[in-house]
Enzyme design. Structure first.
Site, PDB file in Angstrom:
ATOM      1  N   CYS A 164      47.074  25.631  25.070  1.00 40.87           N
ATOM      2  CA  CYS A 164      45.555  25.141  24.359  1.00 40.87           C
ATOM      3  C   CYS A 164      45.243  23.684  24.988  1.00 40.87           C
ATOM      4  O   CYS A 164      44.972  24.485  26.520  1.00 40.87           O
ATOM      5  CB  CYS A 164      45.406  24.692  22.674  1.00 40.87           C
ATOM      6  SG  CYS A 164      43.498  24.731  21.956  1.00 40.87           S
ATOM      7  N   HIS A 172      46.740  30.773  20.906  1.00 44.57           N
ATOM      8  CA  HIS A 172      47.614  29.594  20.442  1.00 44.57           C
ATOM      9  C   HIS A 172      48.600  31.025  19.833  1.00 44.57           C
ATOM     10  O   HIS A 172      48.237  32.124  19.059  1.00 44.57           O
ATOM     11  CB  HIS A 172      47.161  29.334  18.644  1.00 44.57           C
ATOM     12  CG  HIS A 172      46.830  27.937  19.674  1.00 44.57           C
ATOM     13  ND1 HIS A 172      47.005  26.651  19.410  1.00 44.57           N
ATOM     14  CD2 HIS A 172      45.543  27.700  18.890  1.00 44.57           C
ATOM     15  CE1 HIS A 172      46.430  25.615  19.789  1.00 44.57           C
ATOM     16  NE2 HIS A 172      45.795  26.250  19.391  1.00 44.57           N
ATOM     17  N   GLU A 218      51.652  30.987  19.035  1.00 43.32           N
ATOM     18  CA  GLU A 218      52.123  30.241  17.413  1.00 43.32           C
ATOM     19  C   GLU A 218      51.282  31.346  16.361  1.00 43.32           C
ATOM     20  O   GLU A 218      51.696  31.091  15.160  1.00 43.32           O
ATOM     21  CB  GLU A 218      52.289  28.885  17.433  1.00 43.32           C
ATOM     22  CG  GLU A 218      51.387  28.284  16.896  1.00 43.32           C
ATOM     23  CD  GLU A 218      50.569  27.772  18.331  1.00 43.32           C
ATOM     24  OE1 GLU A 218      49.575  26.589  18.094  1.00 43.32           O
ATOM     25  OE2 GLU A 218      51.042  28.080  18.968  1.00 43.32           O
TER      26      GLU A 218
END
Length: 212
Positions: free
Chosen positions: A83, A193, A195
């Site tokens: 990001c 992202h 994750e």
């Protein structure tokens, strides 16, 4: 098989615990720290980033991260930015109408997306570069984005011809095309992202671990 050791850089950026958990789930031994010896000695360094470009640059400077990142890359030691952690790898940003210098690992300026709705928030497909490592097996998947600013020019196109390996850009679209990820030797980064991107994001992180 030995677990790869990954440091998630701790410098005040929010939401780092999800990155730690995601890396642990795909087989890494993870430490959340900005301690220089740990950062330099880890197999991989993940640089998260949430919030404004300028604030992230100030926080990175406070823990001497620019020097630590530069030293890792000079030694061919893998770094992954996520990001705003990707955005700061570019030369500069125009966020909030103020020019701020980034880490200048790649040429290009981060600017506000030209789109009917900003921020870009949600799941979007990407168009991976030929020869990608990060996206092997997930080329057709969607990833989770939350951002208002992005790089919109291919960094490879801004670099002159020479012996250095040119960065591979992966693209996505929200109002306009923007750089969704870059792979460039030891330095990789994603605007989305991983994750928070479910199974596809987990596979991307596994793919990155194979490069360590």
């Amino acid at each position: 098989m030995r677990q790869p050791r990954v440091v998630v850089l701790s410098y005040g950026s929010g939401n780092v615990r999800s990155a730690v958990r995601a890396l642990e789930r795909v087989g890494a031994s993870v430490e959340l720290t900005a301690e220089p010896t740990a950062v330099e000695g880890a197999d991989g360094l993940l640089v998260p980033g949430v919030g404004a470009f300028g604030a992230v640059m100030d926080q990175l400077a406070a823990v001497h991260a620019p020097r630590l990142i530069e030293r890792r890359l000079a030694g061919g030691r893998p770094v992954l930015g996520i990001c705003v952690g990707m955005q700061v790898m570019f030369e500069s940003s125009q966020e909030h109408g103020t020019a701020r210098r980034g880490l200048a690992q790649w040429p290009g300026t981060v600017r506000r997306l030209n789109a009917p709705v900003v921020p870009h928030m949600g799941w979007s497909p990407v168009r991976p570069a030929q020869g990608t490592v990060l996206f092997q097996g997930v080329e057709g998947e969607r990833f989770y984005f939350v951002h208002s600013y992005a790089a919109t020019t291919d960094p490879a196109g801004l670099m002159g011809a020479g012996p250095m390996r040119l960065p591979l850009a992966t693209w996505a679209t929200h109002g306009e095309d923007f750089v969704a990820a870059v792979e460039n030797g030891a330095l990789c980064a994603t605007q989305f992202h991983p994750e928070k991107s479910g199974d596809a994001g987990a596979q991307l992180l596994r793919n990155w671990l194979t490069t360590l």
